[in-house]
Design a protein around this motif. Structure first.
Motif, PDB file in Angstrom:
ATOM      1  N   GLN A 185       0.806  -1.219   0.000  1.00  0.00           N
ATOM      2  CA  GLN A 185       0.000   0.000   0.000  1.00  0.00           C
ATOM      3  C   GLN A 185       0.841   1.272   0.000  1.00  0.00           C
ATOM      4  O   GLN A 185       0.317   2.364  -0.185  1.00  0.00           O
ATOM      5  CB  GLN A 185      -0.924   0.017   1.224  1.00  0.00           C
ATOM      6  CG  GLN A 185      -1.978  -1.052   1.201  1.00  0.00           C
ATOM      7  CD  GLN A 185      -2.694  -1.191   2.544  1.00  0.00           C
ATOM      8  OE1 GLN A 185      -2.284  -0.624   3.557  1.00  0.00           O
ATOM      9  NE2 GLN A 185      -3.754  -1.973   2.555  1.00  0.00           N
ATOM     10  N   ASN A 186       2.146   1.130   0.186  1.00  0.00           N
ATOM     11  CA  ASN A 186       3.013   2.301   0.319  1.00  0.00           C
ATOM     12  C   ASN A 186       4.167   2.311  -0.668  1.00  0.00           C
ATOM     13  O   ASN A 186       5.219   2.876  -0.403  1.00  0.00           O
ATOM     14  CB  ASN A 186       3.555   2.373   1.752  1.00  0.00           C
ATOM     15  CG  ASN A 186       2.473   2.759   2.723  1.00  0.00           C
ATOM     16  OD1 ASN A 186       2.140   3.928   2.835  1.00  0.00           O
ATOM     17  ND2 ASN A 186       1.885   1.778   3.387  1.00  0.00           N
ATOM     18  N   MET A 187       3.958   1.733  -1.835  1.00  0.00           N
ATOM     19  CA  MET A 187       5.019   1.651  -2.836  1.00  0.00           C
ATOM     20  C   MET A 187       5.017   2.816  -3.828  1.00  0.00           C
ATOM     21  O   MET A 187       5.880   2.879  -4.699  1.00  0.00           O
ATOM     22  CB  MET A 187       4.926   0.313  -3.577  1.00  0.00           C
ATOM     23  CG  MET A 187       5.310  -0.843  -2.684  1.00  0.00           C
ATOM     24  SD  MET A 187       5.128  -2.499  -3.376  1.00  0.00           S
ATOM     25  CE  MET A 187       5.705  -2.367  -5.023  1.00  0.00           C
ATOM     26  N   GLN A 188       4.083   3.743  -3.701  1.00  0.00           N
ATOM     27  CA  GLN A 188       4.046   4.862  -4.637  1.00  0.00           C
ATOM     28  C   GLN A 188       5.365   5.627  -4.588  1.00  0.00           C
ATOM     29  O   GLN A 188       5.919   5.865  -3.547  1.00  0.00           O
ATOM     30  CB  GLN A 188       2.842   5.780  -4.375  1.00  0.00           C
ATOM     31  CG  GLN A 188       2.808   6.454  -3.024  1.00  0.00           C
ATOM     32  CD  GLN A 188       2.181   5.605  -1.928  1.00  0.00           C
ATOM     33  OE1 GLN A 188       1.982   4.409  -2.069  1.00  0.00           O
ATOM     34  NE2 GLN A 188       1.894   6.235  -0.809  1.00  0.00           N
ATOM     35  N   GLY A 189       5.858   5.946  -5.782  1.00  0.00           N
ATOM     36  CA  GLY A 189       7.119   6.654  -5.901  1.00  0.00           C
ATOM     37  C   GLY A 189       8.323   5.744  -6.059  1.00  0.00           C
ATOM     38  O   GLY A 189       9.416   6.194  -6.395  1.00  0.00           O
ATOM     39  N   MET A 190       8.142   4.462  -5.823  1.00  0.00           N
ATOM     40  CA  MET A 190       9.231   3.506  -5.974  1.00  0.00           C
ATOM     41  C   MET A 190       9.403   3.179  -7.456  1.00  0.00           C
ATOM     42  O   MET A 190       8.431   2.884  -8.135  1.00  0.00           O
ATOM     43  CB  MET A 190       8.916   2.228  -5.196  1.00  0.00           C
ATOM     44  CG  MET A 190      10.040   1.216  -5.232  1.00  0.00           C
ATOM     45  SD  MET A 190       9.578  -0.341  -4.451  1.00  0.00           S
ATOM     46  CE  MET A 190       8.869  -1.184  -5.861  1.00  0.00           C
ATOM     47  N   THR A 191      10.631   3.250  -7.944  1.00  0.00           N
ATOM     48  CA  THR A 191      10.881   2.919  -9.346  1.00  0.00           C
ATOM     49  C   THR A 191      11.701   1.642  -9.502  1.00  0.00           C
ATOM     50  O   THR A 191      11.883   1.169 -10.618  1.00  0.00           O
ATOM     51  CB  THR A 191      11.599   4.082 -10.062  1.00  0.00           C
ATOM     52  OG1 THR A 191      12.822   4.361  -9.373  1.00  0.00           O
ATOM     53  CG2 THR A 191      10.719   5.327 -10.108  1.00  0.00           C
ATOM     54  N   ALA A 192      12.191   1.087  -8.428  1.00  0.00           N
ATOM     55  CA  ALA A 192      12.937  -0.174  -8.471  1.00  0.00           C
ATOM     56  C   ALA A 192      11.969  -1.321  -8.769  1.00  0.00           C
ATOM     57  O   ALA A 192      10.752  -1.169  -8.654  1.00  0.00           O
ATOM     58  CB  ALA A 192      13.645  -0.410  -7.143  1.00  0.00           C
ATOM     59  N   SER A 193      12.518  -2.457  -9.132  1.00  0.00           N
ATOM     60  CA  SER A 193      11.676  -3.594  -9.509  1.00  0.00           C
ATOM     61  C   SER A 193      10.933  -4.206  -8.329  1.00  0.00           C
ATOM     62  O   SER A 193       9.869  -4.797  -8.507  1.00  0.00           O
ATOM     63  CB  SER A 193      12.508  -4.664 -10.210  1.00  0.00           C
ATOM     64  OG  SER A 193      13.538  -5.131  -9.350  1.00  0.00           O
ATOM     65  N   GLN A 194      11.470  -4.092  -7.145  1.00  0.00           N
ATOM     66  CA  GLN A 194      10.803  -4.628  -5.950  1.00  0.00           C
ATOM     67  C   GLN A 194      11.314  -3.927  -4.704  1.00  0.00           C
ATOM     68  O   GLN A 194      12.424  -3.407  -4.698  1.00  0.00           O
ATOM     69  CB  GLN A 194      11.029  -6.134  -5.831  1.00  0.00           C
ATOM     70  CG  GLN A 194      12.457  -6.518  -5.482  1.00  0.00           C
ATOM     71  CD  GLN A 194      12.640  -8.020  -5.392  1.00  0.00           C
ATOM     72  OE1 GLN A 194      11.963  -8.764  -6.069  1.00  0.00           O
ATOM     73  NE2 GLN A 194      13.544  -8.458  -4.558  1.00  0.00           N
ATOM     74  N   PRO A 195      10.507  -3.937  -3.639  1.00  0.00           N
ATOM     75  CA  PRO A 195      10.973  -3.336  -2.383  1.00  0.00           C
ATOM     76  C   PRO A 195      11.914  -4.292  -1.657  1.00  0.00           C
ATOM     77  O   PRO A 195      11.948  -5.488  -1.945  1.00  0.00           O
ATOM     78  CB  PRO A 195       9.671  -3.155  -1.592  1.00  0.00           C
ATOM     79  CG  PRO A 195       8.797  -4.248  -2.093  1.00  0.00           C
ATOM     80  CD  PRO A 195       9.134  -4.420  -3.546  1.00  0.00           C
TER      81      PRO A 195
END
Length: 168
Positions: A61-71
């Motif tokens: 639910q908090n991945m907005q802004g992430m550009t990498a393939s995975q957290p």
């Protein structure tokens, strides 16, 4: 390190599966599905599977802004037994090494666990060696109790990271 990668992959896969299921429905259906799938905080601190699913949901639910393939997600063990302490120490050493080397912008690092105090201690210890501004463009998500939020933010602020603190 393999264990951490497996945890991160499992959390990412959980989120991806939830997203692919939601993408096959209308917007209205998406909201209903997401609300129906909302997991609650597990009561048993030793139930790793339930905690993994719960924390994975919050990360998703908090991945907005992430550009990498995975957290990169880290579940901090809650116990005080030797196995939990050893696991925390190994994770801390790995994260401290990563912090010292730096993390590329666009990545998301997530930290959480059954014991908010231990998670907060972990994060503050892990980022002690971070150079000021070295995490600009990196999202650091910490999942814990409101009582620990201020000290986590104080530890992370000098790094320049985008700080997201979500209360359990």
């Amino acid at each position: 390190m393999r264990k951490l990668t497996l945890i991160a992959t499992a959390l990412a896969l959980t989120g991806c599966l939830a997203l692919s299921a939601c993408n096959n429905q209308s917007d209205n259906g998406q909201q209903q599905t997401q609300q129906a799938q909302q997991l609650t905080k597990p009561a048993d601190a030793n139930d790793g599977k339930a905690w993994g699913a719960y924390l994975g949901q919050i990360v998703q639910q908090n991945m907005q802004g992430m550009t990498a393939s995975q957290p990169y997600a880290f579940m901090v063990p809650a116990g005080d037994d030797d196995a939990s302490n050893d696991s925390r120490d190994r994770q801390l050493s790995n994260v401290q090494d990563d912090v010292a080397r730096g993390v590329l912008p666009g990545n998301l690092l997530a930290f959480g666990g059954p014991n908010s105090g231990k998670t907060a201690d972990f994060v503050t210890d892990a980022f002690k060696g971070a150079k000021p501004g070295s995490f600009k463009g990196v999202i650091v998500l910490v999942i814990g109790d409101q009582a620990d939020e201020q000290r986590v933010e104080q530890a992370l602020q000098p790094t320049g990271a985008t700080i997201r603190y979500k209360t359990m």
